[in-house]
Write an enzyme that holds these catalytic residues in place. Structure first.
Site, PDB file in Angstrom:
ATOM      1  CE  LYS A  25     -12.765  -8.438   0.063  1.00 47.56           C
ATOM      2  NZ  LYS A  25     -11.876  -7.272   0.039  1.00 47.56           N
ATOM      3  NE  ARG A  96      -5.089   0.105  -1.681  1.00 53.86           N
ATOM      4  CZ  ARG A  96      -4.027   0.896  -1.661  1.00 53.86           C
ATOM      5  NH1 ARG A  96      -3.717   1.579  -0.574  1.00 53.86           N
ATOM      6  NH2 ARG A  96      -3.266   1.020  -2.711  1.00 53.86           N
ATOM      7  CB  CYS A 120      -6.588  -6.420   4.945  1.00 52.08           C
ATOM      8  SG  CYS A 120      -8.195  -7.199   5.088  1.00 52.08           S
ATOM      9  NE  ARG A 125      -3.695  -3.062   0.663  1.00 54.17           N
ATOM     10  CZ  ARG A 125      -4.890  -3.638   0.690  1.00 54.17           C
ATOM     11  NH1 ARG A 125      -5.492  -3.839   1.838  1.00 54.17           N
ATOM     12  NH2 ARG A 125      -5.490  -4.009  -0.423  1.00 54.17           N
ATOM     13  N   PRO A 126       0.668   1.861  -0.404  1.00 56.75           N
ATOM     14  CG  PRO A 126       2.593   2.052  -1.722  1.00 56.75           C
ATOM     15  CD  PRO A 126       1.797   1.078  -0.904  1.00 56.75           C
ATOM     16  CB  ILE A 127      -2.653   6.001  -2.758  1.00 53.72           C
ATOM     17  CG1 ILE A 127      -2.310   7.250  -1.921  1.00 53.72           C
ATOM     18  CG2 ILE A 127      -3.527   5.058  -1.951  1.00 53.72           C
ATOM     19  CD1 ILE A 127      -3.519   8.150  -1.688  1.00 53.72           C
ATOM     20  CG  ASP A 128       3.362   5.118  -5.039  1.00 52.23           C
ATOM     21  OD1 ASP A 128       2.480   4.285  -4.752  1.00 52.23           O
ATOM     22  OD2 ASP A 128       4.505   4.779  -5.372  1.00 52.23           O
ATOM     23  CG  ASP A 309      -6.745 -11.509  -2.011  1.00 51.81           C
ATOM     24  OD1 ASP A 309      -5.871 -10.909  -1.367  1.00 51.81           O
ATOM     25  OD2 ASP A 309      -7.534 -10.933  -2.782  1.00 51.81           O
ATOM     26  CB  VAL A 331       1.238  -9.396  -4.162  1.00 46.96           C
ATOM     27  CG1 VAL A 331       0.416  -8.147  -4.449  1.00 46.96           C
ATOM     28  CG2 VAL A 331       1.184 -10.354  -5.338  1.00 46.96           C
ATOM     29  NE  ARG A 402     -12.810  -5.266   5.792  1.00 54.88           N
ATOM     30  CZ  ARG A 402     -11.765  -4.555   5.454  1.00 54.88           C
ATOM     31  NH1 ARG A 402     -10.715  -4.518   6.232  1.00 54.88           N
ATOM     32  NH2 ARG A 402     -11.750  -3.863   4.334  1.00 54.88           N
TER      33      ARG A 402
END
Ligand code: EPU
Length: 421
Positions: A25, A96, A120, A125-128, A309, A331, A402
């Site tokens: 995936k 994501r 999920c 889950r920032p994107i900085d 995962d 994580v 998914r």
């Protein structure tokens, strides 16, 4: 809303046969995103037929990239000359990996607006890391009405240090840098095998990427689209690990095929510590289910460490291992919530803090009704339901769909009894 009705095996070892692994995936979704870098067609083989791939197709279609299945495993993507400069909010919020499209569109079209990516719910889950990197490459950022807007007349090559080795940030910036004049140096990169495989594919299509798979990646970019590309999606190491968890718990004898054991060393090492007997070949893992499993400590870590995962599927193994085990999730900070449901099934679990839990085993699990909170925890519930005494109903199975293709058919073929209702 579909749900799974699972007949528990009451700890009997009944699963037997061959479980082939599908394409990964998390490699397939990034391969679809590469179509933005191309002038002509991209052909992807060994695509898993899963919901996230179909959602990504929808997102790409809306941008102006056509998607066509040549057969049920091969997908052809072709971008129009000019692509739309905004990601559809509703679709992008489901994944994501929608963030992976942002850099390549910014480099190609000079502008992109997009929502905070979804996916999920497993903690913050920032994107900085992404936003900092795009700005360092010369983009201007605005945030308006819950949307990010990035603009750049011209991006330039630069040195980027990732404060965290993020998988999607490494992939996104590596792709972005291909369409920029000059050299980009990425350091503290994630080293997951899918990143090196993606780079190898892009290099075969004309990119110049050096060092993917290590912590430093150098991209010599050109403001020029790649021509066309063909890629074989590698096998899903997380699916291989999920099947290994099933085999360790309820297999008589299971052979997991079409996998790359070389990319699952931490998982194999963990199974050995649990007392699982295995035979490993170039592209298969054969597992004989042991009579007893030993308690161990599992600490998740970026590759090549134990994958986050697989943390939930392996926690189910620990409920059946003799003694006191420890789970240390390093994580994500919201990836232990599903343990409450395992407790309700009869597991002896103490959650110490958002990152650590102690599991005392073995305890009998009893079937019950539960809701799949996310993809991997959903699969963990399916495994727990198989091990349990009595029947279980799992709701929200769209989360499992998914990432796992027709999981009930594949497990039923080796002796499980799972009905989709
Ligand atoms: N992080 C930041 N800032 C950022 C980006 C990440 O602080 O801008 C942090 C995250 O909060 C996390 C850590 O960095 O604590 C690592 O996250 P990473 O960015 O590597 O995760 P990701 O790229 O969002 C991918 C997979 C996940 C997998 C992780 C870790 C995809 C689409 N997703 O996520 O897969 O768990 O890497 O290996 O590739 C799944 O398949 O079920 C799944 C969640």
């Amino acid at each position: 809303m579909e749900r799974f009705f699972v007949k528990g095996l009451n700890n009997r070892k009944k699963i037997e046969g061959i479980l082939p692994v599908m394409g990964a995936k998390n490699a397939a979704l990034k391969a679809q995103a590469t179509s933005v870098l191309f002038k002509n067609e991209v052909l992807l083989h060994n695509m898993p037929f899963i919901k996230d791939v179909l959602t990504t197709n929808e997102l790409l279609n809306d941008l102006g990239i056509t998607t066509e299945y040549i057969d049920n495993r091969s997908l052809k993507l072709k971008p129009q000359k000019n692509l739309k400069k905004n990601l559809d909010t509703n679709i992008a919020k489901k994944l994501r990996s929608s963030i992976v499209l942002v850099g390549p569109i910014l480099a190609r079209e000079g502008e992109i607006s997009f929502p905070h990516p979804g996916g999920c719910i497993i903690g913050q889950r920032p994107i900085d890391v992404f936003l900092e990197a795009f700005q360092k490459m010369g983009a201007k950022l605005e945030i308006k009405n819950d949307l990010y807007l990035l603009r750049a007349k011209k991006l330039h090559g630069t040195e980027i240090f990732f404060k965290k080795p993020s998988v999607t940030a490494t992939e996104t910036l590596m792709m972005t840098a291909i369409l920029i004049n000059g050299t980009t140096i990425l350091s503290n990169c994630a080293c997951e095998p899918e990143i090196a495989q993606l780079a190898e594919f892009l290099n075969s299509a004309g990119a110049n990427i050096v060092g993917a798979g290590t912590h430093t990646i150098i991209i010599h970019g050109k403001k020029q689209l790649l021509n066309h590309g063909v890629y074989n999606v590698p096998p899903d190491r997380i699916e291989a690990g999920s099947f290994a968890a099933i085999a360790a718990l309820c297999g008589k004898k299971i052979k997991i095929t079409n996998c790359e054991p070389d990319h699952t060393k931490a998982m194999i090492h963990t199974l050995k510590n649990l007392g699982v007997d295995m035979k490993i070949g170039k592209n298969f893992i054969s597992i004989n289910t042991p009579q007893t499993l030993k308690a161990i400590e599992i600490k998740t870590h970026e590759y090549p460490g134990f994958p986050t995962d697989l943390q939930a599927p392996f926690s189910v193994i620990l409920t059946q291992a003799k003694g006191r085990s420890l789970i240390f999730e390093t994580v994500f900070d919201g990836r232990l919530n599903y343990l409450e449901d395992l407790q309700r099934m009869g597991a002896n679990v103490v959650v110490c803090d958002p990152h650590r839990a102690i599991i005392q085993g073995p305890t009998k699990l009893r079937g019950r009704e539960m809701e799949s909170p996310d993809l991997r925890a959903g699969l963990a519930f399916l495994i727990a339901a198989l091990v349990a005494e009595g029947n279980s109903i799992i709701h929200n199975i769209h989360n499992i769909d998914r990432g796992y293709e027709k999981i009930e058919d594949r497990l039923n073929a080796v002796g499980a009894n799972i009905k989709r209702i």
